[in-house]
Write an enzyme that holds these catalytic residues in place. Sequence first.
Site, PDB file in Angstrom:
ATOM      1  N   SER A  60      33.280  12.695  69.054  1.00  0.00           N
ATOM      2  CA  SER A  60      34.571  12.518  68.148  1.00  0.00           C
ATOM      3  C   SER A  60      34.358  11.799  66.571  1.00  0.00           C
ATOM      4  CB  SER A  60      35.780  11.759  69.084  1.00  0.00           C
ATOM      5  OG  SER A  60      34.992  10.572  69.385  1.00  0.00           O
ATOM      6  N   CYS A  61      33.329  10.846  66.601  1.00  0.00           N
ATOM      7  CA  CYS A  61      33.294  10.193  65.523  1.00  0.00           C
ATOM      8  C   CYS A  61      32.493  11.130  64.467  1.00  0.00           C
ATOM      9  CB  CYS A  61      32.340   8.929  65.499  1.00  0.00           C
ATOM     10  SG  CYS A  61      33.033   7.644  66.432  1.00  0.00           S
ATOM     11  N   THR A  62      31.599  12.084  64.994  1.00  0.00           N
ATOM     12  CA  THR A  62      31.013  12.948  64.203  1.00  0.00           C
ATOM     13  C   THR A  62      31.876  14.049  63.712  1.00  0.00           C
ATOM     14  OG1 THR A  62      28.966  12.844  65.486  1.00  0.00           O
ATOM     15  CG2 THR A  62      29.160  14.733  64.207  1.00  0.00           C
TER      16      THR A  62
END
Length: 166
Positions: A60-62
């Site tokens: 999700s951060c990517t």
Amino acid sequence: NTVMRNVVRRAQVGDVAPGFSLSSESGKKVSLENFKGPFGIEQLSKPVVVFFYGGQGSPSCTKEVEAFKQAYPDFKAAGAEVLGISRDSTDFSKDWKAEKELPFPLLSDEDGAVREEYGIKKDLFGFLDGRETYVIDRAGKIVMKFNDQFAPEKHVDKALDALDAL
């Protein structure tokens, strides 16, 4: 017995954004003050989009940083700067920024002090650092705040909408 609780005030829309100075992946210190115009002249200041994310490498951060990367020309066209903040070390950030070819600084808040200053709570029963995005106008005030752990791409849309409204 009275139990004293440490109540953290959360930064809200309309508040002056809490200032910070953090090391970037390049080793340079980046401060919110850097984006104020000479002598504090508001017209020469830049709006700033600050997004707090959990950590590099998670799916999700990517997705979130790649969405900010893709929209970066839109942010620049709006006259804004983008800053990503996580607890990751500057060394880890340097490698990840190069790998992902990110055009904006990644700032290291290893002790979580800035995250705490903004009052960002942990998500998922305290297991994940909160994912929160702020748009700070030329006067240094928060004009948009968005929190959504599970829709990372929405952070970009909300920030661009807020910049359009300035």
